[in-house]
Enzyme design. Structure first.
Site, PDB file in Angstrom:
ATOM      1  N   LYS A  13      35.916  45.213  36.559  1.00  0.00           N
ATOM      2  CA  LYS A  13      36.115  45.620  35.150  1.00  0.00           C
ATOM      3  C   LYS A  13      36.332  44.399  34.256  1.00  0.00           C
ATOM      4  O   LYS A  13      35.703  44.268  33.212  1.00  0.00           O
ATOM      5  CB  LYS A  13      37.339  46.553  35.029  1.00  0.00           C
ATOM      6  CG  LYS A  13      37.242  47.810  35.856  1.00  0.00           C
ATOM      7  CD  LYS A  13      38.463  48.701  35.689  1.00  0.00           C
ATOM      8  CE  LYS A  13      39.760  48.117  36.200  1.00  0.00           C
ATOM      9  NZ  LYS A  13      39.828  47.851  37.653  1.00  0.00           N
ATOM     10  N   ARG A  88      44.520  55.101  32.593  1.00  0.00           N
ATOM     11  CA  ARG A  88      44.583  55.020  34.043  1.00  0.00           C
ATOM     12  C   ARG A  88      45.087  56.317  34.650  1.00  0.00           C
ATOM     13  O   ARG A  88      45.338  56.402  35.841  1.00  0.00           O
ATOM     14  CB  ARG A  88      45.579  53.926  34.398  1.00  0.00           C
ATOM     15  CG  ARG A  88      44.959  52.765  35.095  1.00  0.00           C
ATOM     16  CD  ARG A  88      46.065  51.774  35.330  1.00  0.00           C
ATOM     17  NE  ARG A  88      45.689  50.872  36.356  1.00  0.00           N
ATOM     18  CZ  ARG A  88      45.138  49.689  36.128  1.00  0.00           C
ATOM     19  NH1 ARG A  88      44.886  49.283  34.914  1.00  0.00           N
ATOM     20  NH2 ARG A  88      44.840  48.912  37.139  1.00  0.00           N
ATOM     21  N   ARG A 123      39.682  36.191  44.690  1.00  0.00           N
ATOM     22  CA  ARG A 123      39.811  36.132  43.225  1.00  0.00           C
ATOM     23  C   ARG A 123      40.762  35.019  42.776  1.00  0.00           C
ATOM     24  O   ARG A 123      41.797  34.790  43.378  1.00  0.00           O
ATOM     25  CB  ARG A 123      40.331  37.471  42.698  1.00  0.00           C
ATOM     26  CG  ARG A 123      40.678  37.365  41.219  1.00  0.00           C
ATOM     27  CD  ARG A 123      40.719  38.669  40.555  1.00  0.00           C
ATOM     28  NE  ARG A 123      41.779  39.538  41.027  1.00  0.00           N
ATOM     29  CZ  ARG A 123      41.966  40.757  40.547  1.00  0.00           C
ATOM     30  NH1 ARG A 123      41.163  41.227  39.613  1.00  0.00           N
ATOM     31  NH2 ARG A 123      42.932  41.508  41.006  1.00  0.00           N
ATOM     32  N   ARG A 156      46.646  36.044  41.957  1.00  0.00           N
ATOM     33  CA  ARG A 156      47.594  37.040  41.452  1.00  0.00           C
ATOM     34  C   ARG A 156      48.504  37.536  42.571  1.00  0.00           C
ATOM     35  O   ARG A 156      48.044  37.790  43.677  1.00  0.00           O
ATOM     36  CB  ARG A 156      46.829  38.229  40.850  1.00  0.00           C
ATOM     37  CG  ARG A 156      46.566  38.052  39.381  1.00  0.00           C
ATOM     38  CD  ARG A 156      45.640  39.082  38.821  1.00  0.00           C
ATOM     39  NE  ARG A 156      45.938  40.477  39.141  1.00  0.00           N
ATOM     40  CZ  ARG A 156      45.250  41.490  38.649  1.00  0.00           C
ATOM     41  NH1 ARG A 156      44.252  41.265  37.808  1.00  0.00           N
ATOM     42  NH2 ARG A 156      45.548  42.717  38.967  1.00  0.00           N
ATOM     43  N   ARG A 167      47.630  49.797  45.360  1.00  0.00           N
ATOM     44  CA  ARG A 167      46.903  49.934  44.087  1.00  0.00           C
ATOM     45  C   ARG A 167      45.657  50.805  44.267  1.00  0.00           C
ATOM     46  O   ARG A 167      45.314  51.623  43.419  1.00  0.00           O
ATOM     47  CB  ARG A 167      46.495  48.560  43.558  1.00  0.00           C
ATOM     48  CG  ARG A 167      47.670  47.779  42.989  1.00  0.00           C
ATOM     49  CD  ARG A 167      47.360  46.305  42.880  1.00  0.00           C
ATOM     50  NE  ARG A 167      46.260  46.007  41.996  1.00  0.00           N
ATOM     51  CZ  ARG A 167      45.502  44.915  42.096  1.00  0.00           C
ATOM     52  NH1 ARG A 167      45.737  44.030  43.033  1.00  0.00           N
ATOM     53  NH2 ARG A 167      44.519  44.722  41.249  1.00  0.00           N
TER      54      ARG A 167
HETATM   55  P1  AP5 Z   1      37.629  41.694  38.500  1.00  0.00           P
HETATM   56  O1  AP5 Z   1      36.636  41.649  37.390  1.00  0.00           O
HETATM   57  O2  AP5 Z   1      38.852  40.842  38.410  1.00  0.00           O
HETATM   58  O3  AP5 Z   1      38.005  43.196  38.849  1.00  0.00           O
HETATM   59  P2  AP5 Z   1      38.904  44.219  38.053  1.00  0.00           P
HETATM   60  O4  AP5 Z   1      38.258  45.548  38.217  1.00  0.00           O
HETATM   61  O5  AP5 Z   1      39.180  43.744  36.673  1.00  0.00           O
HETATM   62  O6  AP5 Z   1      40.205  44.138  38.978  1.00  0.00           O
HETATM   63  P3  AP5 Z   1      41.739  44.175  38.647  1.00  0.00           P
HETATM   64  O7  AP5 Z   1      42.424  43.926  39.979  1.00  0.00           O
HETATM   65  O8  AP5 Z   1      42.092  43.264  37.532  1.00  0.00           O
HETATM   66  O9  AP5 Z   1      41.943  45.627  38.255  1.00  0.00           O
HETATM   67  P4  AP5 Z   1      43.222  46.379  38.225  1.00  0.00           P
HETATM   68  O10 AP5 Z   1      42.799  47.544  37.438  1.00  0.00           O
HETATM   69  O11 AP5 Z   1      43.838  46.654  39.543  1.00  0.00           O
HETATM   70  O12 AP5 Z   1      44.261  45.345  37.556  1.00  0.00           O
HETATM   71  P5  AP5 Z   1      44.880  45.252  36.101  1.00  0.00           P
HETATM   72  O13 AP5 Z   1      45.063  43.837  35.789  1.00  0.00           O
HETATM   73  O14 AP5 Z   1      44.184  46.132  35.140  1.00  0.00           O
HETATM   74  O15 AP5 Z   1      36.828  41.325  39.850  1.00  0.00           O
HETATM   75  C1  AP5 Z   1      37.491  41.170  41.079  1.00  0.00           C
HETATM   76  C2  AP5 Z   1      36.918  39.969  41.850  1.00  0.00           C
HETATM   77  O16 AP5 Z   1      35.560  40.236  42.221  1.00  0.00           O
HETATM   78  C3  AP5 Z   1      36.864  38.677  40.998  1.00  0.00           C
HETATM   79  O17 AP5 Z   1      37.161  37.597  41.823  1.00  0.00           O
HETATM   80  C4  AP5 Z   1      35.423  38.608  40.506  1.00  0.00           C
HETATM   81  O18 AP5 Z   1      34.993  37.274  40.279  1.00  0.00           O
HETATM   82  C5  AP5 Z   1      34.658  39.261  41.659  1.00  0.00           C
HETATM   83  N1  AP5 Z   1      33.496  40.011  41.203  1.00  0.00           N
HETATM   84  C6  AP5 Z   1      33.383  40.751  40.084  1.00  0.00           C
HETATM   85  N2  AP5 Z   1      32.159  41.314  39.996  1.00  0.00           N
HETATM   86  C7  AP5 Z   1      31.490  40.928  41.118  1.00  0.00           C
HETATM   87  C8  AP5 Z   1      30.185  41.192  41.624  1.00  0.00           C
HETATM   88  N3  AP5 Z   1      29.316  41.970  40.993  1.00  0.00           N
HETATM   89  N4  AP5 Z   1      29.861  40.662  42.800  1.00  0.00           N
HETATM   90  C9  AP5 Z   1      30.737  39.883  43.475  1.00  0.00           C
HETATM   91  N5  AP5 Z   1      31.984  39.585  43.036  1.00  0.00           N
HETATM   92  C10 AP5 Z   1      32.350  40.110  41.879  1.00  0.00           C
HETATM   93  O19 AP5 Z   1      46.321  45.936  36.345  1.00  0.00           O
HETATM   94  C11 AP5 Z   1      47.301  45.320  37.167  1.00  0.00           C
HETATM   95  C12 AP5 Z   1      48.521  46.197  37.230  1.00  0.00           C
HETATM   96  O20 AP5 Z   1      49.064  46.386  35.901  1.00  0.00           O
HETATM   97  C13 AP5 Z   1      48.288  47.618  37.755  1.00  0.00           C
HETATM   98  O21 AP5 Z   1      48.337  47.681  39.155  1.00  0.00           O
HETATM   99  C14 AP5 Z   1      49.446  48.388  37.080  1.00  0.00           C
HETATM  100  O22 AP5 Z   1      50.654  48.179  37.775  1.00  0.00           O
HETATM  101  C15 AP5 Z   1      49.566  47.706  35.720  1.00  0.00           C
HETATM  102  N6  AP5 Z   1      48.769  48.384  34.682  1.00  0.00           N
HETATM  103  C16 AP5 Z   1      47.672  47.915  34.024  1.00  0.00           C
HETATM  104  N7  AP5 Z   1      47.204  48.815  33.156  1.00  0.00           N
HETATM  105  C17 AP5 Z   1      48.028  49.896  33.250  1.00  0.00           C
HETATM  106  C18 AP5 Z   1      48.049  51.165  32.625  1.00  0.00           C
HETATM  107  N8  AP5 Z   1      47.111  51.542  31.725  1.00  0.00           N
HETATM  108  N9  AP5 Z   1      49.036  52.021  32.975  1.00  0.00           N
HETATM  109  C19 AP5 Z   1      49.975  51.688  33.865  1.00  0.00           C
HETATM  110  N10 AP5 Z   1      50.007  50.504  34.506  1.00  0.00           N
HETATM  111  C20 AP5 Z   1      49.046  49.622  34.208  1.00  0.00           C
END
Ligand code: AP5
Length: 210
Positions: A13, A88, A123, A156, A167
């Protein structure tokens, strides 16, 4: 264009949000990045969020919604935005509806759980600008440094295997049902994550047209 990116942790994402932001000229609003910034600043919201993020659970709605509302009020959101990580859960989708935010498209990035483990283990992220890299699939130009601001890249905390499994569980239980919610509204598009970031971006852009 008001866009939502759905997908499991590590589905790509954040990576796709950056590409789309450049192409469409609209900002990325990542609740994960905003919460991590609040933790780094040591705010009350950050202190609450840290407890939940460390355990791989969702941060309570009141904390996330307050941060989101403040960000959406900024001038740069007037022509649209990309929501990465919000909503979410069904309750968060209902918050958006109640706020009168009319989402145009919801893209669900689909990647098998086994592939996600590989992506998260490699990552690296920039805490300053939120840019995301992968040591093998999407490396920075200079080893260990962000392309945008030369800051050192970090792993991270919540990418540790035990937290990551939680997660993923939370995603399947609370976030995945949103696909049906947006399918019913006729705005959901499914995009299968490809091996190359650029191939996925092409599919996402196609999905935005249809
Ligand atoms: P990346 O683009 O980083 O993936 P992502 O989907 O953004 O992953 P996240 O782990 O950031 O998502 P998340 O939703 O768990 O975390 P968030 O920060 O929102 O890609 C991943 C890896 O793959 C990278 O190394 C990239 O280079 C590689 N890659 C990408 N595309 C590729 C491809 N096509 N081929 C190969 N490699 C590729 O949330 C973190 C925490 O915050 C949550 O757990 C929760 O506790 C809290 N939180 C956030 N939002 C909320 C909410 N709305 N409500 C409640 N809690 C929340």
């Amino acid at each position: 264009m008001k866009l939502v990116l759905l997908g499991a942790p590590g589905a790509g994402k954040g990576t796709q949000a950056e590409v789309l932001s450049e192409k469409l000229g609209i900002p990325v609003i990542s609740t994960g990045n905003m919460l991590r910034a609040a933790i780094a600043e040591g705010t009350e919201q950050g202190k609450t969020a840290e407890v939940y993020i460390k355990q791989g659970g969702l941060v309570p709605d009141d904390v996330v919604v307050e941060i989101l509302k403040e960000r959406l009020s900024h001038f740069d959101c007037k022509n649209g935005f990309i929501l990465d990580g919000f909503p979410r859960s069904l309750s968060q989708a209902e918050v958006l509806d109640k706020m009168g935010v009319a989402i145009d498209r919801v893209i669900s990035l689909e990647v098998p759980d086994e592939e996600i483990a590989k992506r998260l283990s490699g990552r690296r992220v920039c805490l300053l600008c939120g840019a995301t890299y992968h040591i093998e699939y999407n490396p920075p130009k200079q080893d260990g440094l962000c392309n945008n601001d030369n800051q050192p890249l970090i792993i991270r905390d919540d990418d540790k295997p035990e937290t990551f499994m939680k997660r993923l569980e939370v995603y399947h239980e609370l976030t995945e049902p949103l696909k049906e919610y947006y399918l019913d509204k006729g705005i959901l598009r499914i995009v299968v994550g490809q091996e190359e970031v650029s191939d996925t971006s092409r599919e996402v852009l196609k999905a935005l047209e249809g």
